[in-house]
Design a protein around this motif. Structure first.
Motif, short mmCIF file in Angstrom:
data_model
loop_
_atom_site.label_atom_id
_atom_site.label_comp_id
_atom_site.label_asym_id
_atom_site.label_seq_id
_atom_site.Cartn_x
_atom_site.Cartn_y
_atom_site.Cartn_z
N GLN A 56 -48.71 63.24 -19.10
CA GLN A 56 -49.31 62.47 -20.18
C GLN A 56 -50.34 63.28 -20.96
O GLN A 56 -50.38 63.26 -22.18
CB GLN A 56 -49.99 61.22 -19.60
CG GLN A 56 -49.04 60.31 -18.85
CD GLN A 56 -49.79 59.14 -18.23
OE1 GLN A 56 -50.79 58.68 -18.73
NE2 GLN A 56 -49.28 58.65 -17.12
N THR A 57 -51.20 63.99 -20.25
CA THR A 57 -52.26 64.73 -20.91
C THR A 57 -52.65 65.91 -20.02
O THR A 57 -52.43 65.89 -18.82
CB THR A 57 -53.49 63.83 -21.15
OG1 THR A 57 -54.53 64.61 -21.75
CG2 THR A 57 -54.00 63.21 -19.87
N SER B 152 -52.67 64.99 -26.39
CA SER B 152 -51.70 63.92 -26.32
C SER B 152 -52.11 62.95 -25.23
O SER B 152 -52.31 63.32 -24.07
CB SER B 152 -50.31 64.49 -26.02
OG SER B 152 -49.37 63.46 -25.81
N GLY B 153 -52.29 61.68 -25.61
CA GLY B 153 -52.63 60.67 -24.63
C GLY B 153 -54.08 60.63 -24.20
O GLY B 153 -54.41 59.99 -23.21
N GLU C 77 -51.73 59.49 -35.09
CA GLU C 77 -51.62 58.07 -34.78
C GLU C 77 -51.65 57.80 -33.28
O GLU C 77 -52.14 56.77 -32.83
CB GLU C 77 -50.34 57.49 -35.39
CG GLU C 77 -50.37 57.39 -36.90
CD GLU C 77 -51.51 56.51 -37.40
OE1 GLU C 77 -51.77 55.46 -36.75
OE2 GLU C 77 -52.13 56.87 -38.41
N GLU C 78 -51.11 58.72 -32.47
CA GLU C 78 -51.09 58.50 -31.03
C GLU C 78 -52.50 58.48 -30.45
O GLU C 78 -52.74 57.82 -29.42
CB GLU C 78 -50.25 59.56 -30.32
CG GLU C 78 -50.77 60.98 -30.45
CD GLU C 78 -49.91 61.95 -29.67
OE1 GLU C 78 -49.32 61.54 -28.65
OE2 GLU C 78 -49.84 63.12 -30.07
N VAL C 79 -53.43 59.15 -31.08
CA VAL C 79 -54.82 59.09 -30.65
C VAL C 79 -55.46 57.80 -31.14
O VAL C 79 -56.18 57.12 -30.41
CB VAL C 79 -55.61 60.32 -31.15
CG1 VAL C 79 -57.10 60.18 -30.83
CG2 VAL C 79 -55.07 61.60 -30.53
N SER D 188 -54.13 55.02 -31.56
CA SER D 188 -53.59 53.85 -30.85
C SER D 188 -54.15 53.70 -29.44
O SER D 188 -53.85 52.71 -28.77
CB SER D 188 -52.06 53.95 -30.78
OG SER D 188 -51.66 55.07 -30.00
N LEU D 189 -54.97 54.64 -29.00
CA LEU D 189 -55.53 54.56 -27.65
C LEU D 189 -56.55 53.42 -27.55
O LEU D 189 -57.27 53.15 -28.51
CB LEU D 189 -56.22 55.88 -27.28
CG LEU D 189 -55.30 57.10 -27.14
CD1 LEU D 189 -56.12 58.37 -27.02
CD2 LEU D 189 -54.39 56.94 -25.93
#
Length: 321
Positions: free
Chosen positions: A38-39, A100-101, A234-236, A238-239
């Motif tokens: 994931q990260t 990421s994540g 966007e993935e950040v 959306s956390l």
């Protein structure tokens, strides 16, 4: 509610996060995995909690977890807030300043100018330690986390059978623990602050309090026309821990670059970077850690092993009273 997938026990889940460091010079250490699926990053608090949990089940594994943090302080005099996975062919270093994540930057994000590509190329310099032999590896600039380390070390010792090996582990822990506390007392507190960045607090960035605490930083950032480039993915955004006000996150990135520019030197940072505060949780951890560290010194003295120097004893008495 039923499920065809067996639910792992808490111990099984904890063990699943354990992985040996693949580098030969770190082969004796086993510590919390950076969750590479994931990260690539793990926060120091996760390692402390893992060490505390393992103290009840596997003393050797517990000490290895704590040592993976404390060994860094032997070289750097502080214990970095974050650590990152060793790059491999299947899990290479990030080419983006974002993780990421994770709400935290990638390894690249801790370099000067990583979030503002319009800066002069000469300004982009690494904020990492140059010592590649460190266990663990890449570190998060000069940021630290709430200093619960001495409390965990002392409680782990009380839980142990207090064998000669346990005493020796406590003895090995004392110098890096003292280095961390000395840094905080001599390099942070004299400037009427204990955190240089919101990431150093255990209060999540999504807490509305940060909007007020970072108001000055947001204003300076906007006056300078500073914006993160590349944009926050966007993935950040959306956390769950991403703040409702995006300016709060932008300001945290701006402060990383400002702190790196002044090499995380507290006096220069407090004079030139628009942030610095007394965090109650951090102060509580330091106060408890000071008491625990003094108790560790007393235990070692009672066990007739290497004890604190006279100057260290004086400092402990000054911190604790």
């Amino acid at each position: 509610m039923s499920s065809s997938t067996p639910v792992a026990s808490a111990l099984e889940l904890l063990q699943a996060l354990s992985s040996p460091d693949p580098r030969a010079d770190c082969s004796s250490y086993v510590h919390t995995s950076e969750c590479s699926a994931q990260t690539r990053v793990v926060r120091q608090t996760d390692s402390l909690l893992a060490s505390r949990a393992y103290a009840w089940m596997d003393g050797k594994r517990s000490q290895a977890e704590l040592s993976s943090l404390l060994d860094t302080a032997t070289h750097l005099k502080t214990i970095p807030l974050l650590r990152y996975a060793v790059p491999t062919s299947s899990n290479p270093s990030s080419t983006s300043p974002y993780s990421s994540g994770s709400i935290y930057p990638s390894e690249l994000g801790w370099t000067k100018g990583a979030f503002n590509q319009s800066l002069d190329a000469n300004y982009v310099q690494s904020a990492f330690s140059s010592d590649d032999s460190l266990c663990p590896h890449n570190v998060s600039g000069g940021l630290v986390g709430p200093p619960w380390h001495a409390v965990v070390a002392l409680e782990n010792f009380y839980i142990s059978k207090q064998t000669s090996a346990d005493v020796d582990a406590l003895r090995s822990s004392f110098p890096p623990l003292f280095n961390l506390h000395s840094y905080l007392h001599t390099k942070r507190l004299p400037f009427a602050l204990n955190i240089l960045h919101p990431f150093e607090s255990d209060l999540p960035l999504s807490n509305p309090m940060w909007e007020a605490a970072l108001e000055e930083a947001v204003g300076v950032m906007k006056d300078e026309g500073w914006t993160p480039s590349p944009p926050v993915p966007e993935e950040v955004k959306s956390l769950p821990e991403f703040p409702d006000n995006e300016d709060v996150y932008h300001a945290s990135l701006y402060l990383i670059e400002c702190l790196a520019h002044y090499s995380y030197e507290t006096k220069l940072a407090s004079e030139n970077c628009p942030f610095g505060m007394i965090d109650v949780g951090f102060a509580s951890a330091l106060a408890a850690g000071d008491v625990a560290l003094k108790q560790i010194a007393l235990i070692l003295k009672d066990k007739n092993v290497a004890t604190a120097s006279s100057s260290q004893e004086a400092a402990l008495n000054e911190w604790v009273g």
